[in-house]
Design a protein around this motif. Structure first.
Motif, mmCIF file in Angstrom:
data_model
loop_
_atom_site.group_PDB
_atom_site.id
_atom_site.type_symbol
_atom_site.label_atom_id
_atom_site.label_comp_id
_atom_site.label_asym_id
_atom_site.label_seq_id
_atom_site.Cartn_x
_atom_site.Cartn_y
_atom_site.Cartn_z
ATOM 1 N N ASN A 1 0.836 -1.203 0.000
ATOM 2 C CA ASN A 1 0.000 0.000 0.000
ATOM 3 C C ASN A 1 0.870 1.251 0.000
ATOM 4 O O ASN A 1 1.791 1.377 0.810
ATOM 5 C CB ASN A 1 -0.917 0.024 1.224
ATOM 6 N N ASP B 1 -5.794 9.812 3.495
ATOM 7 C CA ASP B 1 -7.019 9.048 3.234
ATOM 8 C C ASP B 1 -7.983 9.049 4.417
ATOM 9 O O ASP B 1 -9.156 8.683 4.258
ATOM 10 C CB ASP B 1 -6.669 7.597 2.879
ATOM 11 N N LEU C 1 0.639 5.117 0.733
ATOM 12 C CA LEU C 1 -0.264 6.018 1.439
ATOM 13 C C LEU C 1 0.321 7.425 1.510
ATOM 14 O O LEU C 1 1.485 7.605 1.880
ATOM 15 C CB LEU C 1 -0.524 5.490 2.856
ATOM 16 N N TYR D 1 -2.443 10.719 7.853
ATOM 17 C CA TYR D 1 -2.786 9.948 6.663
ATOM 18 C C TYR D 1 -3.901 10.676 5.903
ATOM 19 O O TYR D 1 -5.002 10.858 6.425
ATOM 20 C CB TYR D 1 -3.232 8.533 7.058
#
Length: 342
Positions: free
Chosen positions: A106, A216, A108, A214
């Motif tokens: 992932n 997201d 990020l 983060y």
């Protein structure tokens, strides 16, 4: 004719009007009498100082309409930011979360609080009254700073930055702000904006998140505006990009507007400017030139077609009217660029 000159104490009423007109989000020019007075006094001291390296100097210029005496715009340069009051940004990064066992990778995006631009020079405080936003006036107001920096490079850092205003809603509130207010600051945007404008920035270090965020996990509205500029700021960004400024991932803490940067010697108007001797005579040039004298405290700059450059003689011919505004005589030196070149 329009002329750029250093600000003086007599310009306080005009600067206050500009501070009111510029509205919220223009933190470098707050509607705060004490702060405006400090900025003017600081600029007067900076222009008068003997300087051989960038330090705590702030050069604030005003644009004057010589036909009326009205102050119709302002533009400025900070010689070295963050030396006394930290200049904070969010830095955008990408981190990798990898599990070989699960075969998962992932990437990020994160935002990390930093003050990486400490010591850089900053171009700032650009404002032009709407009725004058025509006939190269906006381009001149932006580019005149580069003429001053090209002539006096020891006063400035090798890296130059510009903080661009971020996206905002119809009420002037940045969509990026809401999550920050709710989780960390618990004050409204106008209050935070005013505190920044008057130089009270300690709450940033005290209350802002110290660990990477983060992206997201942020609300979708906040994610969508990271690195975007305000609609009214798009022309200014386009102009700076043409000068060679680039966004390297740093954004404003409160509106997520991009900060762009360039090396001083690589800025197009710095590299392409020419310093030549002046000859005063009647002349009608074909191109619109931005011209500045070589002074500091008595800096003057203007633009128009009352000038023509003769490359064969390496002379800049100036009309008597233009020479008078620039406080130049035959034999003096001036620095110029062509405003018609995009």
């Amino acid at each position: 004719m329009l002329v750029i000159r250093p600000i003086t104490a007599a310009d306080f009423p005009a600067l206050k009007r500009i501070a009111i007109e510029s509205g919220p989000g223009f933190t470098s020019l707050p509607d705060h009498d004490e702060r405006l007075g400090q900025k003017i006094a600081h600029a007067e001291h900076s222009f008068a100082a003997q300087v051989n390296q960038p330090g705590d100097q702030g050069y604030l210029f005003v644009l004057e309409d010589t036909s009326s005496g009205d102050i119709v715009g302002t533009t400025g340069i900070e010689a070295a930011v963050g030396l006394h009051t930290p200049l904070y940004h969010f830095q955008q990064n990408t981190i990798i979360h990898h599990s070989a066992e699960l075969n998962v990778l992932n990437q990020l995006k994160t935002l990390t609080l930093c003050n990486d631009y400490t010591g850089a020079s900053e171009i700032c405080t650009l404002f032009l009254r709407e009725s004058y936003r025509r006939n190269h006036a906006g381009r001149f107001l932006s580019k005149v700073r580069f003429l001053f920096m090209a002539e006096h490079p020891t006063r400035f850092a090798s890296k130059v930055i510009a903080e661009m205003r971020g996206a905002a809603d119809e009420n002037g509130i940045p969509p990026f702000w809401n999550w920050l207010q709710k989780l960390f600051l618990t004050i409204d945007f106008p209050t935070a904006d005013k505190l920044i404008g008057v130089g009270k920035k300690s709450f940033i270090a005290e209350l802002m998140p110290r660990h990477p965020i983060y992206v997201d996990l942020l609300p979708q509205q906040a994610q969508q505006v990271i690195g975007l500029v305000h609609e009214n700021t798009k022309p200014a960004l386009k102009m700076l990009e043409a000068e060679g400024f680039r966004h390297r991932g740093y954004v404003d803490l409160f509106d997520a507007g991009p900060t762009v940067e360039a090396q001083l010697t690589d800025i197009r108007s710095v590299a392409q400017s020419r310093k030549v001797a002046v000859k005063v005579q009647e002349v009608q040039g074909e191109s619109t030139l931005a011209i500045a004298n070589t002074a500091v405290r008595h800096f003057r700059a203007s633009f128009g077609k009352g000038a023509h450059y003769c490359p064969e003689q390496q002379l800049l011919l100036l009309s008597p009217a233009m020479a008078e505004v620039l406080q130049l005589e035959s034999g003096d030196f001036a620095r110029f660029i062509n405003l018609d070149q995009r």
